[in-house]
Scaffold this motif. Structure first.
Motif, short mmCIF file in Angstrom:
data_model
loop_
_atom_site.label_atom_id
_atom_site.label_comp_id
_atom_site.label_asym_id
_atom_site.label_seq_id
_atom_site.Cartn_x
_atom_site.Cartn_y
_atom_site.Cartn_z
N MET A 1 42.90 36.43 44.68
CA MET A 1 42.90 35.97 43.26
C MET A 1 44.21 36.50 42.72
SD MET A 1 39.05 35.91 42.01
CE MET A 1 38.50 37.26 42.92
N GLN A 2 45.15 36.43 43.70
CA GLN A 2 46.67 36.93 43.09
C GLN A 2 47.00 36.30 41.86
OE1 GLN A 2 47.79 39.84 44.16
NE2 GLN A 2 49.53 39.53 42.33
N LEU A 15 37.97 42.51 34.30
CA LEU A 15 37.11 42.06 35.29
C LEU A 15 37.12 41.86 36.51
CD1 LEU A 15 34.85 39.86 34.74
CD2 LEU A 15 36.27 38.03 34.27
N LEU A 16 38.52 41.94 37.12
CA LEU A 16 38.77 41.63 38.34
C LEU A 16 38.42 43.01 39.30
CD1 LEU A 16 42.43 40.13 38.41
CD2 LEU A 16 40.23 39.11 39.32
N THR A 81 27.73 34.73 31.92
CA THR A 81 28.85 34.00 31.31
C THR A 81 29.18 32.90 32.31
OG1 THR A 81 29.23 36.18 30.56
CG2 THR A 81 31.24 34.63 30.52
N TYR A 82 29.15 32.86 33.58
CA TYR A 82 29.33 31.58 34.44
C TYR A 82 28.49 30.52 33.93
CZ TYR A 82 30.38 29.62 39.06
OH TYR A 82 30.51 28.87 40.02
N ILE A 83 27.32 30.70 33.65
CA ILE A 83 26.65 29.48 33.37
C ILE A 83 26.92 28.87 31.90
CG2 ILE A 83 24.10 28.65 32.75
CD1 ILE A 83 23.13 30.81 34.51
N VAL A 115 33.56 36.19 39.16
CA VAL A 115 34.81 36.71 38.63
C VAL A 115 35.68 35.85 38.62
CG1 VAL A 115 36.37 38.54 38.99
CG2 VAL A 115 34.06 39.21 39.15
N GLU A 116 35.81 34.96 39.18
CA GLU A 116 37.21 34.10 39.03
C GLU A 116 36.91 33.14 38.06
OE1 GLU A 116 40.04 31.39 41.84
OE2 GLU A 116 38.05 31.94 42.90
#
Length: 271
Positions: A1-2, A15-16, A81-83, A115-116
């Motif tokens: 995830m650079q 978050l990362l 949060t993802y949902i 996370v992404e």
């Protein structure tokens, strides 16, 4: 995830870091046999049930020690949060739980995906993502992509690797189209690894090796990929190289199955 790190946003970097900490904690719990694959999935299902019924999260008894529970509460926040960002994920998370049980997915990949997705939501809210997408809509929906992903895993699970390979190649075309218009959070390394493994099981060894080498050129810290590469090299009777690949896999993720496979390779060399 650079690409997310390159945005140099404090909220995203935080978050990362959380994601890396979560993976390290889960790996430590797994090493100490505090959390197993099965209990992790039970915890994940408890989170999904809590969200579905809008109730307080009640973890299974074995996940209630304070340090473990705190890890799952952090995971719960990521999932919620993802949902909220993508409602369709509510349907895909149970499938991912099954994939974890069947060794087709991992908690590390799940944390990375969560996370992404959350980091991308932050980046979109702040309008700091590079403008590289085309206007319009993909021919495929997220649900369709996940369905083909599920089919490919189902085929592999019953040993139908020709069908699995066909499904993966269809999946790649769908992802390529979707990527033109949207940012897609999906476990690309595992998909590519599964493609290499399908080639391997179909005895298309040179194609398998090319596929896995292409994967590892982009994801050099992907332990499963190094393990798969070792299996391919073993089939090609290139035992020394296979051991080197297993050494890399073990350095990244030391598990009994990897150690056992390395020992089997050593026996082949020693005769």
């Amino acid at each position: 995830m650079q690409y997310l790190k390159d945005l140099q946003d404090g909220e995203i970097n935080q978050l990362l870091t959380l994601g890396e900490d979560l993976k390290a904690q889960l790996q430590d719990f797994e090493r100490q046999e505090i959390v197993t694959k099965a209990s992790f999935v039970e915890g994940l299902r408890a989170i999904l049930q809590s969200h579905l019924h809008q109730t307080r999260l009640v973890l299974p008894i074995e996940l209630r020690p304070r340090s473990v529970a705190e890890t799952f509460y952090a995971l719960e926040n990521l999932i919620k949060t993802y949902i909220a960002v993508e409602q369709a994920t509510m349907a895909t998370l149970p499938m991912r739980a099954e994939m974890i049980l069947n060794d087709q997915y991992s908690y590390k990949a799940l944390v990375d995906d969560l996370v992404e997705a959350n980091a991308l939501a932050i980046a979109e809210r702040k309008n700091i993502l590079p403008k590289t997408r085309e206007e319009g809509e993909s021919k495929y929906t997220l649900e369709q992509i996940n369905e083909v992903l599920h089919q490919s895993n189902e085929y592999a699970g019953v040993g139908s690797f020709a069908n699995a390979l066909e499904a993966i190649e269809q999946l790649e075309r769908m992802i390529a189209d979707f990527d033109k218009y949207h940012i897609l959070v999906i476990d690309r390394p595992t998909i590519q690894n599964n493609k290499a493994f399908a080639f391997f099981r179909l005895n298309r060894l040179n194609e398998a090796l090319h596929c896995i080498d292409k994967l590892l050129a982009n994801y050099e810290d992907f332990a499963l990929g190094h393990h798969t590469r070792a299996e391919i090299l073993d089939a090609l009777v290139r035992y020394e190289e296979a051991i080197e690949s297993m050494d890399q896999a073990i350095a990244l993720e030391n598990t009994p199955d990897k150690v056992a496979f390395r020992e089997s390779l050593l026996k082949k060399i020693s005769g």
